[in-house]
Design an enzyme around this catalytic site. Structure first.
Site, PDB file in Angstrom:
ATOM      1  N   ASP A 286       0.663  -1.407   0.045  1.00 33.31           N
ATOM      2  CA  ASP A 286      -0.116   0.026  -0.131  1.00 33.31           C
ATOM      3  C   ASP A 286       0.933   1.184   0.146  1.00 33.31           C
ATOM      4  OD1 ASP A 286      -2.054   1.646  -0.143  1.00 33.31           O
ATOM      5  OD2 ASP A 286      -2.648   1.389   2.113  1.00 33.31           O
TER       6      ASP A 286
ATOM      7  N   ARG B  67       0.116   9.012   1.177  1.00 31.78           N
ATOM      8  CA  ARG B  67      -0.533   9.105   2.539  1.00 31.78           C
ATOM      9  C   ARG B  67       0.129   8.045   3.531  1.00 31.78           C
ATOM     10  NH1 ARG B  67      -3.539   6.483  -1.234  1.00 31.78           N
ATOM     11  NH2 ARG B  67      -3.502   4.230  -0.970  1.00 31.78           N
ATOM     12  N   ASN B  68       1.291   7.118   3.167  1.00 32.53           N
ATOM     13  CA  ASN B  68       1.649   6.108   3.959  1.00 32.53           C
ATOM     14  C   ASN B  68       3.131   6.264   4.190  1.00 32.53           C
ATOM     15  OD1 ASN B  68      -0.792   4.792   4.640  1.00 32.53           O
ATOM     16  ND2 ASN B  68      -0.443   3.380   2.976  1.00 32.53           N
TER      17      ASN B  68
ATOM     18  N   ASP C 289       3.692   1.947   7.719  1.00 39.10           N
ATOM     19  CA  ASP C 289       2.497   1.076   7.298  1.00 39.10           C
ATOM     20  C   ASP C 289       2.990  -0.202   6.489  1.00 39.10           C
ATOM     21  OD1 ASP C 289       0.864   2.281   9.147  1.00 39.10           O
ATOM     22  OD2 ASP C 289      -0.235   3.487   7.464  1.00 39.10           O
TER      23      ASP C 289
HETATM   24  P1  AMP Z   1      -2.981   6.462   9.058  1.00 39.12           P
HETATM   25  O1  AMP Z   1      -4.040   5.746  10.009  1.00 39.12           O
HETATM   26  O2  AMP Z   1      -1.654   5.701   9.282  1.00 39.12           O
HETATM   27  O3  AMP Z   1      -3.454   7.021   7.955  1.00 39.12           O
HETATM   28  O4  AMP Z   1      -2.546   7.852   9.912  1.00 39.12           O
HETATM   29  C1  AMP Z   1      -3.376   9.081   9.854  1.00 39.12           C
HETATM   30  C2  AMP Z   1      -2.626  10.257  10.080  1.00 39.12           C
HETATM   31  O5  AMP Z   1      -1.951  10.238  11.361  1.00 39.12           O
HETATM   32  C3  AMP Z   1      -1.735  10.305   9.043  1.00 39.12           C
HETATM   33  O6  AMP Z   1      -2.151  10.913   7.906  1.00 39.12           O
HETATM   34  C4  AMP Z   1      -0.722  11.234   9.698  1.00 39.12           C
HETATM   35  O7  AMP Z   1      -0.950  12.588   9.728  1.00 39.12           O
HETATM   36  C5  AMP Z   1      -0.759  10.816  11.329  1.00 39.12           C
HETATM   37  N1  AMP Z   1       0.257   9.971  11.528  1.00 39.12           N
HETATM   38  C6  AMP Z   1       0.177   8.668  11.359  1.00 39.12           C
HETATM   39  N2  AMP Z   1       1.450   8.012  11.982  1.00 39.12           N
HETATM   40  C7  AMP Z   1       1.987   8.991  12.465  1.00 39.12           C
HETATM   41  C8  AMP Z   1       3.407   9.300  13.047  1.00 39.12           C
HETATM   42  N3  AMP Z   1       4.002   8.080  13.255  1.00 39.12           N
HETATM   43  N4  AMP Z   1       3.959  10.194  13.384  1.00 39.12           N
HETATM   44  C9  AMP Z   1       3.309  11.516  13.125  1.00 39.12           C
HETATM   45  N5  AMP Z   1       1.893  11.258  12.616  1.00 39.12           N
HETATM   46  C10 AMP Z   1       1.532  10.253  12.072  1.00 39.12           C
END
Ligand code: AMP
Length: 515
Positions: A364, A368-369, A382
């Protein structure tokens, strides 16, 4: 004789009590202190043997390169420049005794990648072996450094060679350090040095061909990520939920919310909370065992998990600037220029090249990841999670249906139609990610629906070159979108193509022999 025996036993008891006082020494270390037990038999006393005085082992002293603040009671805090003596070296965390500075005469665990042998090239303040040319420029141009700041690093274009990078009037100049057959070094043929230190000393006192004296070594301000949160979490990475406090919501994804958190009241972390029922804890733990072993500076490190109850917590390193997609959209070119965009791409390629080497598939890959930290550092996040989610959600995620959350626009045709996810389908996604980078986070195939994309790709259609995207970069994208997966480049190739994008040829090196 009896008196002698009693004195010997007392002496043994003292030795044992001495161990008791050293309870902080890890058990594995105690076996080093072998104790001979006297057999309790009444025979003729043996001839008196004077035990040899054990030779004092030469101390193996290490130097701290960065500050470290203890995260647990078992840790030892220290400052850069402190000297430490390892007592027990396990892989990523060492048990040490402090010799100087704030850690003097204390013992505890320290991250092994923060210390180097005191009399080694690694301990030289100007030696930055793993620093790339672009990073050297970024570091030297930062406010902490001044004119004449310098570092020596491995040369990217020629393995085994070294380069000197110097800040000269707001410009960073790079010089090739040439090696002599007998092991010496020179910048200009007229001056040879047997060690790098001699070379540095010479150019600190004379500018010769450099036009500038070397002054302070470049500041080593950014400490590397530790491997794991602490000594204890290396093996026990299922941690108590109570040790993690959620502080602030950072965002929400398809499978749950992400928070900034603090572990053990000491360490900033990111906490991904998974919506109950998103995945099977057993499945996740199995995958996480593999994910945990994958360590690379361009991959988000998985620190620990809480899977005993729902919601499952995934604890990772925290990245200050959130997802690359948000970062690109926010700036929309205000701060990002092409060299930085290419550098962002090359960092993702570097993380993926490591996964490729480990025979691991992301599944994926998209902006965004990818997460962004300070100074445009970005890391792939991820990886592998998609596989676990798919299993449990039970959806046929490979069906390119309108309205599903399946990332159709990022997915290679063979993955979509035949369920063939390989590193080459990741390469396809990487081409789309490059498109996102050059368009500042624009939706790929902006005028097409998912369904139209699937149809058109089958006819050989590919996105056209975005405005202001250099032709060479577009060609790299098109290579990623080749029909036959085997014809797509490897991530290793993509990494060097992007790293060398602006890598000037040899003439880009300044010449120290002009005088
Ligand atoms: P996700 O569920 O992985 O798509 O994460 C949702 C949002 O959380 C992302 O778009 C980032 O803005 C933030 N995010 C996720 N992981 C991190 C991380 N390790 N450090 C900082 N922000 C994060």
């Amino acid at each position: 004789m009896g008196d002698l025996r009693e004195r010997f036993i007392m002496c043994c008891q003292n030795t044992f009590s001495c161990f008791k006082e050293r309870e902080t020494v890890p058990p594995s270390d105690i076996k080093k202190y072998d104790i001979e037990v006297i057999p309790n038999v009444h025979t003729e006393p043996p001839a008196r043997v004077i035990p040899p005085i054990p030779a004092e082992k030469p101390k193996c002293v290490y130097l701290a390169l960065y500050d470290y603040m203890a995260r647990t009671d078992d840790d030892l805090s220290f400052h850069a420049g402190d000297k430490l003596e390892p007592i027990n070296k396990s892989e990523d965390w060492w048990y040490v005794r402090g010799i100087t500075g704030i850690s003097a005469n204390k013992q505890g665990y320290v991250p092994a990648n923060y210390v180097v042998p005191v009399k080694s090239l690694d301990a030289e303040p100007w030696y930055f072996p793993e620093t790339k040319r672009l990073d050297a420029e970024k570091m030297l141009l930062s406010d902490e450094n001044q004119n004449g700041s310098f570092l020596i690093r491995n040369c990217e274009s020629q393995t085994g060679e070294l380069s000197l990078s110097v800040l000269d009037n707001s410009k960073v100049k790079h010089y090739k350090i040439k090696k002599l057959d007998n092991g010496g070094y020179f910048l200009s043929k007229s001056q040879n040095f047997s060690t790098l230190r001699e070379l540095v000393e010479h150019y600190t006192n004379n500018d010769d061909g450099l036009y500038i004296h070397l002054r302070e070594p470049c500041k080593k301000t950014i400490a590397p990520e530790t491997n794991g949160l602490s000594y204890n979490t290396v093996d026990q990475w299922e941690i108590p939920r109570t040790s993690v406090k959620l502080l602030r919501k950072l965002g929400a994804g398809q499978f749950g919310e992400v928070f900034e958190g603090i572990w053990n009241d000491t360490t900033a972390v990111a906490v991904k909370t998974l919506k109950p029922g998103t995945m099977d804890a057993k499945d996740f733990l199995q995958e996480a065992q593999i994910m945990k072993r994958l360590r690379h500076p361009k991959l988000i490190q998985l620190y620990a998990v809480c899977t005993m109850e729902e919601p499952i917590y995934i604890i990772t390193e925290l990245m200050s600037n959130g997802s690359l997609l948000e970062y690109l959209k926010k700036d929309r070119g205000a701060c990002l220029r092409l060299p930085t965009q290419v550098e962002l791409g090359s960092q993702v390629a570097a993380g993926m090249a490591y996964l490729e080497l480990q025979n691991y598939i992301h599944r994926d890959l998209a902006a965004r990841n990818v997460l962004v930290g300070e100074n445009n550092v970005c890391k792939v996040a991820d990886f592998g999670l998609a596989r676990v989610f798919q299993k449990d959600t039970g959806e046929n995620v490979y069906e390119a249906k309108e309205g599903t959350k399946f990332p159709v626009k990022w997915t290679a045709p063979e993955a979509m139609h035949e369920n063939k996810f390989t590193i080459k389908s990741d390469v396809w996604s990487f081409g789309i990610l490059l498109y996102e980078i050059v368009t500042f986070g624009q939706m790929p195939y902006p005028t097409l629906t998912n369904y139209q994309v699937v149809q058109k790709l089958q006819t050989g259609y590919r996105m056209s070159c975005p405005l202001s995207c250099p032709k060479y970069l577009y060609e790299i994208m098109c290579d990623c979108w080749r029909e036959v997966p085997a014809d797509r480049p490897t991530f290793e190739t993509l990494q060097w193509e992007l790293e060398d994008f602006f890598e000037p040829d040899v003439s880009s090196y300044d010449d120290a022999s002009r005088y």
